[in-house]
Scaffold this active site. Structure first.
Site, PDB file in Angstrom:
ATOM      1  CG  HIS A 182      87.606  70.095 -61.027  1.00  0.00           C
ATOM      2  ND1 HIS A 182      86.387  69.797 -60.468  1.00  0.00           N
ATOM      3  CD2 HIS A 182      87.899  71.364 -60.608  1.00  0.00           C
ATOM      4  CE1 HIS A 182      85.941  70.828 -59.760  1.00  0.00           C
ATOM      5  NE2 HIS A 182      86.855  71.794 -59.829  1.00  0.00           N
ATOM      6  CD  GLU A 183      90.759  73.622 -60.412  1.00  0.00           C
ATOM      7  OE1 GLU A 183      90.356  74.680 -60.948  1.00  0.00           O
ATOM      8  OE2 GLU A 183      90.402  73.276 -59.274  1.00  0.00           O
ATOM      9  CG  HIS A 186      86.540  75.580 -63.143  1.00  0.00           C
ATOM     10  ND1 HIS A 186      85.190  75.691 -62.909  1.00  0.00           N
ATOM     11  CD2 HIS A 186      87.033  74.834 -62.121  1.00  0.00           C
ATOM     12  CE1 HIS A 186      84.875  75.044 -61.791  1.00  0.00           C
ATOM     13  NE2 HIS A 186      85.973  74.513 -61.303  1.00  0.00           N
ATOM     14  CG  HIS A 244      82.387  73.742 -58.382  1.00  0.00           C
ATOM     15  ND1 HIS A 244      82.753  75.001 -57.958  1.00  0.00           N
ATOM     16  CD2 HIS A 244      83.531  73.143 -58.805  1.00  0.00           C
ATOM     17  CE1 HIS A 244      84.061  75.153 -58.107  1.00  0.00           C
ATOM     18  NE2 HIS A 244      84.552  74.052 -58.625  1.00  0.00           N
TER      19      HIS A 244
END
Length: 557
Positions: A182-183, A186, A244
């Protein structure tokens, strides 16, 4: 005995209802802003697209004194690296070293940092210690100005204190790995500071995306051809809003602003955004994602924020307690507690931590002891929630509305569900079919089958969570280097049929833990020293009777 069950349910209703992880990245204020005209200054050299290459500076992990924590973090980084290397093709890979020009990023000093060779994306890993529930954060730091302004340097922060507090098991490893994925997303493509640098720079405005692949995916997914943009999360703080997917629209996608209990998935919208950047292609675009059923073919009405129509099964009412949409456990409707999830406008089932079916740690939870030992409730990677009141014959009847967790597996055609119950297999072949324990068993009650096709389409988790040796996509494990097997359970230099790779079967054992130890025998057997022995039936009935007397006395006095 009914009194005991009611007490048990009351206890688990009081347990934690916290978010597992809330995203807390800083943003992209340290990346220089380029005007649209800059895009035309890109290098026009000859490039051969190739799988993305990562390099990592993991010195801060290597310096940790806790060896178990060190191994866990290194493996989670390795798993996330494999995920993206299997997924992304870089259109213009680096033909020379990455030269670090951004000397300060995310509180890290790169002033004496060496050039990075054989890499398209270099990640510095920073360890910090916080008591918050933020497990990780990430930020892109530098763009490759000479190629296509694609990010090439990032910092990822890992909260070692919080990670160390988690039980070391397969379930938590896959959660941590997904948070790292997930990170990194970004830093690779998904942040407002990068949207304006996409090749199609007109696709982002007013906290919404209008990129072509995003619109194609959401129009098809929701069945809403009139959709002209897809909103980003508007709730939460700086690290959450604007980068998000909204909780209301894609509840359990891995790239919503916080992780929930239950199975978080990598849906196709994430691949669409990667394509829209113009920097990357996707290997096997149609299949390299998990199916997501939240909002599927619900039409344009589903996307009207605030409508939250209870006609949609995704949303709940105050009285609902069972996750009948993903079948992942028991909880409470989020409308009952307004502070449960700041990212949700519409109410949904928020799971109780000890009643999430897929978490094997719940087999050891003190509030679940009676359910696990006597009611054949089993928590694990293949378990789901079923409407069932199957129980020992010497207990008072449970409500038919009771929901319990059992291991299960759908057939390949998704027309049958085989449910494991003690030593027996109960098979759902029709929607709403009522199943009963075999007459020769020590159980009574019944189980009501769900809508089979709907149920099977939502079961995408991998058995044993890929044994903490890989990632899971659409129910299939992809193993890190040096590991093989359907569950990534064995080193490549070993035969899968050897005892070191294949679980040693213990006679009359029903449930095993991750290390292959028996933790529960079939009914009529007692566990002792990792072996199952015939249970003294008279003693068992006497114990049950004494327990009932104690409970009744406690209620009186």
């Amino acid at each position: 005995m009914k009194s005991f069950v009611i007490i048990t349910l009351a206890l688990y209703l009081s347990l934690s209802l916290a978010l597992v992880h809330e995203c807390d990245h800083k943003g992209d204020e340290e990346i220089d802003v380029y005007t649209p005209e800059d895009i035309h200054l890109l290098s026009e050299g000859t490039f051969t697209p190739a799988p993305i290459r990562f390099t990592f500076d993991d010195n801060e992990i290597q310096n940790l004194s806790d060896q178990n924590l060190k191994n866990l973090l290194l493996k989670s980084i390795k798993t996330a690296q494999l995920f993206y290397e299997d997924l992304i093709i870089v259109k213009k890979p680096h033909q020379s070293d990455i030269v670090i020009t951004d000397k300060q990023c995310n509180y890290h000093d790169f002033s004496h940092y060496p050039q990075q060779s054989n890499s398209d994306f270099h990640v510095y890993i920073q360890i910090y210690q916080l008591s918050s529930n933020t497990i990780a954060s990430a930020q892109a730091c530098q763009l490759n100005e000479g190629l296509d302004f694609r990010p090439e340097l990032a910092v990822i922060n890992l909260n070692a204190q919080y990670i160390k507090s988690l039980e070391d098991n397969y379930y938590n490893f896959q959660m941590i790995s997904k948070i790292v994925i997930h990170e990194l997303f970004h830093a690779i493509a998904n942040s407002p500071g990068l949207y304006s640098r996409y090749n199609n720079i007109q696709g982002y405005s007013n906290n919404a995306l209008k990129f072509p692949n995003i619109l194609k995916w959401v129009r098809d997914h929701y069945g809403c051809e009139d959709l002209s943009e897809f909103p980003l999360e508007s709730n939460g703080g700086q690290g959450s809003k604007g980068s998000h997917w909204p909780r209301d629209f894609l509840n359990n996608d891995i790239n919503t602003a916080s992780f929930l209990l239950g199975n978080m998935v990598w849906s196709g919208i994430n691949n669409a955004l990667i394509l829209d950047s113009g920097w990357y292609d996707i290997k096997d675009y149609e299949n390299k994602n998990d199916p997501i059923n939240w909002g599927l073919k619900r039409g344009c009405d589903f996307l009207i924020t605030g409508k939250c129509n209870s006609q949609f099964p995704e949303f709940c009412t105050n009285q609902d307690q069972t996750d009948t949409f993903i079948y992942s456990g028991i909880g409470t409707c989020s409308s009952n507690k307004k502070d449960l999830d700041v990212f949700a406008t519409c109410p949904y089932i928020f799971l109780y931590s000890n009643m999430e079916c897929q978490n094997p740690s719940n087999n050891n939870n003190k509030y679940n002891a009676q359910l696990f030992q006597d009611f054949n409730v089993v928590f694990g990677s293949t378990s789901s929630a079923f409407q069932s009141n199957m129980q020992p014959k010497n207990t008072q009847d449970l409500s038919k509305e009771t929901v319990l967790c059992y291991p299960n597996k759908c057939n390949e055609e998704k027309t049958k569900i085989n449910i494991s119950f003690d030593r027996y297999t109960l098979t759902c072949e029709q929607d709403g079919q009522v199943l009963y324990p075999p007459k020769e068993s020590n159980f009574k009650g019944s189980l009501t089958c769900p809508i089979i096709k709907d149920f099977c389409q939502k079961q995408v988790q991998c058995e044993d969570f890929c044994s903490s040796n890989g990632y899971c996509i659409d129910g299939k494990c992809h193993c890190i280097e040096g590991v093989t097997g359907d569950k990534c359970e064995c080193s490549e230099n070993k035969d899968l049929n050897q005892p070191s790779c294949k679980r040693v079967q213990i006679q009359n054992c029903n449930i095993y833990d991750e290390k292959g130890n028996c933790i529960k025998c079939f009914s009529s057997y007692k566990l002792k020293d990792n072996q199952c022995f015939v249970l003294n039936v008279f003693k068992s009935k006497l114990t049950f009777s004494l327990l009932l007397i104690v409970i009744m006395l406690s209620l009186i006095f």
